[in-house]
Design an enzyme around this catalytic site. Sequence first.
Site, PDB file in Angstrom:
ATOM      1  N   HIS A 256       0.668  -1.392  -0.136  1.00 17.82           N
ATOM      2  CA  HIS A 256      -0.051  -0.175   0.411  1.00 17.82           C
ATOM      3  C   HIS A 256       0.859   1.204  -0.077  1.00 17.82           C
ATOM      4  CE1 HIS A 256      -3.235  -2.691   0.973  1.00 17.82           C
ATOM      5  NE2 HIS A 256      -2.887  -3.074   1.707  1.00 17.82           N
TER       6      HIS A 256
ATOM      7  N   ASP B 105      -4.669  -8.143  -4.023  1.00 18.58           N
ATOM      8  CA  ASP B 105      -5.128  -7.636  -2.014  1.00 18.58           C
ATOM      9  C   ASP B 105      -6.650  -8.470  -1.461  1.00 18.58           C
ATOM     10  OD1 ASP B 105      -5.332  -6.478   0.531  1.00 18.58           O
ATOM     11  OD2 ASP B 105      -5.069  -5.272  -0.365  1.00 18.58           O
TER      12      ASP B 105
HETATM   13  C1  NGQ Z   1      -5.738  -7.912   5.744  1.00 15.30           C
HETATM   14  N1  NGQ Z   1      -6.217  -6.007   4.281  1.00 15.30           N
HETATM   15  O1  NGQ Z   1      -4.797  -8.138   5.906  1.00 15.30           O
HETATM   16  O2  NGQ Z   1      -6.421  -8.730   5.184  1.00 15.30           O
HETATM   17  C2  NGQ Z   1      -6.162  -6.661   5.728  1.00 15.30           C
HETATM   18  C3  NGQ Z   1      -7.239  -6.067   6.796  1.00 15.30           C
HETATM   19  C4  NGQ Z   1      -4.988  -5.814   8.775  1.00 15.30           C
HETATM   20  C5  NGQ Z   1      -5.956  -4.791   3.914  1.00 15.30           C
HETATM   21  N2  NGQ Z   1      -4.959  -3.635   4.251  1.00 15.30           N
HETATM   22  C6  NGQ Z   1      -6.442  -6.792   8.526  1.00 15.30           C
HETATM   23  N3  NGQ Z   1      -5.641  -4.463   3.169  1.00 15.30           N
HETATM   24  O3  NGQ Z   1      -5.054  -4.318   8.038  1.00 15.30           O
HETATM   25  O4  NGQ Z   1      -5.732  -5.554   9.926  1.00 15.30           O
HETATM   26 ZN    ZN Z   2      -3.347  -7.002   2.177  1.00 12.96          ZN
END
Ligand code: NGQ
Ligand code: ZN
Length: 446
Positions: free
Chosen positions: A261, A312
């Site tokens: 990101h 993602d």
């Molecule tokens: C994830 N996804 O690990 O799937 C994360 C969400 C977090 C994104 N950051 C969970 N897009 O970041 O705590």
């Molecule tokens: Zn991720």
Amino acid sequence: MRLHAETALLPEGWARDVVVEVEAGRIVSVSTGHGGQRVGCLLPAPVNLHSHAFQRAMAGLTERRGATADSFWTWRELMYRFLDRLTPADVEAIAAQVMVEMAEAGYAAVAEFHYLHHQPDGTPYADLSEMSARIAAAAAETGLGLTLLPVLYQQGGLDGRALAGGQRRFGNDAERFGRLWQGAGKAIAALPDAVLGVAPHSLRAVSGEGLAFAAGLGGPLHIHVAEQVAEVEQVLAHTGARPVEWLLANAAVDTRWCAIHATQMTPAETGALARSGAVAGLCPITEANLGDGIFDGARYLAAGGAFGVGSDSNVRISLSEELRLLEYSQRLRDRGRAVLATTEHSTGRVLFEGAAKGGAQAAGRASGAIAAGMWADLVALDTQHLDLEGLGGDDLLDAFVFAGDDRLVTDLWSAGRHIVTGGRHVAREGVEQRFRAVMQGLRGRL
Ligand code: NGQ
Ligand code: ZN
């Protein structure tokens, strides 16, 4: 195997009548000539550098709002609820479907950021690396290249609070994670081109010592960083520095690293990350879906930063659309056009070539260019298609990225495995059937 491409993008530029010889999955020679399987436009097939496969199964299920404003954080609660009952067999079936779709979109490999390790109450499976083995099995079945990134997830927030609810499936202390990581290595051992890396989840989810431990394990290192404004504020309050600023000051960030990101950066952080040699792992479709913000692509590329793209959350898997949205977000913000293009190369060329090179670096995969010694990660576009009629050179890539879509993909080879022909993955039917059955079982979950 021998391919004869009408036109191909080589490291030195576009060429016509290109013959590519492949042996044992690797490109052994690239020359001008004739003979072999005819293809249209041959390109180095990029790695999809960031995926959480299981989230594919909740695509379309998180687009309603509650009484309070919806956000990344409310989405995350839904995601935790969704994963609560996924079994290893579900995860394998979903991952296989995801890999089929990635191949059909033009990706030759995926870096799977894998954190769904344990049973719903946090108890490990009898085989600690069971879920890793399921991801590896999906790669074996579909032939997509795999860089497996077992995720270290230790805490529920920067204050060190314990894991709660859905997060219990993710958690390990350093010692147990070390064993899980070894097991994941064994799980991919039979895949000739697979790579084992490591992923400390985020500065929210690992301690400083945890980060150092993970970094010591080896292989490509990926971390979520500076995605949301609230995360920046938390890290700033906790450490006195912004997330990317903190990482660059406290970890040996180099070409082995992939900053996933990196949306929320100051211009100084953007320049410094570019100069570190790390890859920025951009996921424009998911970042748009989650309301993350817009990566400062113009400044980052001008500073020579490496980047790649990933799908993602897998809410939508499309290489062309991922690249398109990366550019369009810049245009919408800057009210300009051809923002990421250079005077030398078109926007589509800069995006595609950059993503192929950066994705390979981030995945620790010898690919990203059509050159001897590389894995034969190749994608062919249909030059007979109306969208490409009469086009050559960079215009071909611009048409693929801005006018075309995955429907232009005719063939894909991953390390020489010919897994997409006529636009369809060779195992699609069986994989799709199993995925459908899993989805029927999961209906009504959120
Ligand atoms: C994830 N996804 O690990 O799937 C994360 C969400 C977090 C994104 N950051 C969970 N897009 O970041 O705590
Ligand atoms: Zn991720």
